[in-house]
Design an enzyme around this catalytic site. Structure first.
Site, PDB file in Angstrom:
ATOM      1  N   CYS A  85      53.904  -2.022  42.303  1.00 59.86           N
ATOM      2  CA  CYS A  85      52.814  -2.361  43.213  1.00 59.86           C
ATOM      3  C   CYS A  85      51.666  -3.051  42.463  1.00 59.86           C
ATOM      4  CB  CYS A  85      52.387  -1.123  44.000  1.00 59.86           C
ATOM      5  SG  CYS A  85      51.555  -1.565  45.515  1.00 59.86           S
ATOM      6  N   HIS A 178      56.761   1.807  45.802  1.00 58.30           N
ATOM      7  CA  HIS A 178      56.494   2.891  44.832  1.00 58.30           C
ATOM      8  C   HIS A 178      57.767   3.702  44.590  1.00 58.30           C
ATOM      9  CE1 HIS A 178      51.995   2.955  44.468  1.00 58.30           C
ATOM     10  NE2 HIS A 178      52.138   2.142  45.496  1.00 58.30           N
ATOM     11  N   GLU A 180      58.436   5.812  42.409  1.00 60.65           N
ATOM     12  CA  GLU A 180      58.163   7.165  41.906  1.00 60.65           C
ATOM     13  C   GLU A 180      57.929   8.156  43.042  1.00 60.65           C
ATOM     14  OE1 GLU A 180      56.084   4.715  42.114  1.00 60.65           O
ATOM     15  OE2 GLU A 180      54.041   5.428  42.498  1.00 60.65           O
TER      16      GLU A 180
HETATM   17  N1  GLN Z   1      46.586  -3.428  47.018  1.00 55.91           N
HETATM   18  C1  GLN Z   1      46.524  -3.024  45.643  1.00 55.91           C
HETATM   19  C2  GLN Z   1      46.046  -4.193  44.750  1.00 55.91           C
HETATM   20  O1  GLN Z   1      45.885  -5.254  45.224  1.00 55.91           O
HETATM   21  C3  GLN Z   1      47.876  -2.499  45.160  1.00 55.91           C
HETATM   22  C4  GLN Z   1      48.248  -1.262  45.936  1.00 55.91           C
HETATM   23  C5  GLN Z   1      49.144  -0.297  45.207  1.00 55.91           C
HETATM   24  O2  GLN Z   1      49.332  -0.382  43.990  1.00 55.91           O
HETATM   25  N2  GLN Z   1      49.645   0.687  45.923  1.00 55.91           N
HETATM   26  O3  GLN Z   1      45.808  -3.997  43.607  1.00 55.91           O
END
Ligand code: GLN
Length: 203
Positions: A85, A178, A180
């Site tokens: 992410c 995610h 994890e």
């Molecule tokens: N929206 C977040 C970003 O732009 C990332 C979100 C996440 O890691 N769950 O950094």
């Protein structure tokens, strides 16, 4: 086991974000987790995870703790990396909104929060041909969209619309979701399986 006969040591960048679940996932696959806050925590790591969180905050903290260069040299030295992410955003070569890239270790373009505000969080089953074929359950939290992909980037999993959500280029991997947060350890196992495969960015 590594070539020295010890459990692989997998770091989790622990300046901000979803650290604890990655630490638990690493333990579950019999590797040794190391929380990384300072450059000295990177010494002797075999692999590193950049977790989810808020990528703008993470950039600032990585800079403040002097971690950017040592992480880049760990990657150049051949340690596999997994960004999840926000971690994917940090690894990408290009950001669709014009923001400067940070590590620039993966030949892809991402759009932050690309799944849209109304879909802040959602879960869905992913088609995972690059991970043994069994569908993978993906938890997405304000996730980035992969808006472009270089020719050397392998797609490990796609969302139901066919968008890439797990990718690998050599020893650098990233997921928009995610891994994890579910019990499926395929991404973590793949990371550990890439330890010791030599340096370089291509497959
Ligand atoms: N929206 C977040 C970003 O732009 C990332 C979100 C996440 O890691 N769950 O950094």
């Amino acid at each position: 086991m590594t070539s020295e006969g010890r459990a692989p040591r997998v770091g989790v960048l622990a300046v901000q974000g979803a650290v604890r679940e990655h630490v638990n996932a690493i333990r579950e696959i019999d590797a040794e987790p190391v929380e990384v806050r300072l450059p000295r925590d990177l010494v002797d790591l075999d692999a590193l995870i950049l977790p989810g969180g808020e990528s703008t905050t993470m950039r600032k903290l990585i800079d403040a703790y002097g971690l950017r260069e040592p992480i880049l040299s760990l990657a150049r030295g051949g340690a596999p990396l997994l960004g999840t992410c926000a971690g994917m955003i940090l690894l990408a070569d290009r950001l669709a909104d014009g923001e400067a890239p940070y590590f620039g270790l993966l030949d892809l373009e991402v759009r932050r929060n690309g799944y849209g505000r109304q879909l802040d969080s959602f879960e869905t089953d992913l088609d995972a041909p690059g991970l043994g074929g069994q569908p993978l359950h993906g938890v997405f939290i304000r996730a980035p969209v992969v808006s472009d992909l270089g020719p050397d980037v392998e797609v490990l999993a796609r969302d139901p619309d066919g968008m890439p959500v797990a990718v690998r280029q050599g020893r650098v991997m990233a997921t928009a979701f995610h891994p994890e947060l579910t019990g499926d350890r395929r991404m973590h196992r793949l990371l550990v399986s890439l330890i010791g495969r030599g340096a370089g960015r291509s497959a």
